[in-house]
Scaffold this motif. Structure first.
Motif: not given
Length: 377
Positions: A88-99, A132-135
């Motif tokens: 989901d592209p909406h998650n690409w910038r949210k790796v820390k929050e989701i983790f 850009k995203y740092g995943i």
């Protein structure tokens, strides 16, 4: 229970997948908690020690349920796996929050196994754009900090996508999860993907061993052939025996929807019964016959491509069409088509039939493109 060695630990060869837990009234987001907890109890008692979940399963309710189920057992008695939802592209910038949210949902301080989820045509550029995203950087930090014990990835993309991911991050990947079964060994190019992973010395995790239940029952003539070879073997077990015959397969995940499926799978995994040459030949012959019914016999000769004024990659589109038709829908073809430029999708076909004039298989390509466009909406 059969166990496999992985970096000094013993993993049950059968993993408990939590994408298809029992639900209430057919609503995928409403897990039947009591039934699911009983299944986990049975799995633990029977020796399963690997439990796989993900952010999006069951409408984001799988992780909390599995957290509740596993919290009743000592932390050292199980290995839990979940994934970063990069589909989901909406998650690409949210790796820390989701983790952080996943740790809370599962009620653990660390993940035994963590995956880049569903590396495919739609997200490969985002996964590789670490600036850009740092995943990648974030997940490697969590591994360094001990909050990820083993880092890997799952892949639904084609071979070139897998190659790109491995070229970038393969040195840090400890396992790869692929869709493998005796149909997709050729149909989705699983064999070539496994061969590539072997070159990288990366062990294989398997998802969809029964292709969503499609291989749990076969046509009577096929079942008769298999019963003649192994009268005591149930039909679903053949799919697992096929996977047991692939040397680098370490983990086989099964998304079991009820206790009967779980009990049947547990019985199968009491023994390791690899297929012999004759059995493998018969099973792959059955796969060829199953795939020939209802799919377009494209040989990917590419004669059509040079004659297409739109420059469409027709063999690739037909391959996706075959997947979509044979599966009866699903997400793989729409996902791959969505990653293509608009002018390279099936609806861009001009129906000029130039390609058909040079097709050795005499495929009505223009009709296939029209039907594909209609099926994709």
């Amino acid at each position: 229970m059969i166990y496999r060695d992985f970096q000094g630990i013993k993993l049950s060869a059968l993993g408990f997948g939590s994408m298809r837990l029992p639900v209430i009234d057919g609503d995928d987001s409403r897990i039947d908690e009591a039934a699911a907890l009983r299944m986990v109890d049975t799995a633990m008692k029977s020796g399963i020690n690997y439990y796989d979940t993900a952010w999006g399963y069951h409408g984001e309710n799988s992780e909390p349920l599995m957290g509740k189920a596993l919290s009743r057992y000592p932390r050292e008695s199980f290995y839990v796996a979940t994934k970063f939802p990069g589909y989901d592209p909406h998650n690409w910038r949210k790796v820390k929050e989701i983790f952080e949210s996943q740790l809370e949902k599962l009620g653990v301080d660390y993940f035994d196994f963590y995956l880049f989820h569903n590396v495919c045509e739609m997200n490969i550029d985002a996964y590789l754009n670490d600036e850009k995203y740092g995943i990648y950087t974030y997940l490697m930090e969590q591994k360094k900090n001990g909050r990820i014990k083993h880092l890997g990835f799952s892949c639904h993309g084609k071979l070139d996508v897998l190659k790109r991911f491995l070229d970038a991050y393969g040195k840090d990947m400890e396992f790869c999860q692929l869709q493998i079964n005796f149909l997709d060994w050729t149909f989705q190019g699983a064999k070539e993907k496994v061969d590539l992973l072997n070159e990288w010395k990366i062990p294989v995790w398997v998802m969809e061993p029964l292709r969503g239940g499609k291989l749990a029952r076969l046509a009577p003539e096929y079942e008769e052939q298999l019963k003649a070879l192994r009268p005591d073997e149930e039909i679903p077990a053949w799919s697992f025996r096929f996977l047991q015959s692939i040397p680098t397969v370490t983990m086989i995940l099964s998304g079991m929807s009820d206790e009967k499926q779980l009990e049947d799978n547990l019985k199968t995994f009491e023994t390791d019964r690899k297929l012999n040459d004759e059995e493998m030949k018969v099973l792959m012959g059955i796969a060829d016959k199953m795939l020939s019914a209802g799919t377009v016999p494209c040989t990917a000769c590419h004669y059509c491509v040079s004659h297409c004024p739109q420059g469409l990659d027709i063999p690739n589109l037909i391959s996706l069409y075959n997947e979509h038709v044979y599966t009866g829908g699903g997400f793989l073809a729409p996902m791959a088509i969505g990653a293509l430029p608009i002018d390279k999708r099936p609806q861009s076909c001009l129906h000029c039939r130039s390609c058909e004039q040079v097709c050795p298989q005499q495929i009505k390509i223009s009709e296939i493109m029209e039907d594909f466009s209609a099926k994709l909406g």
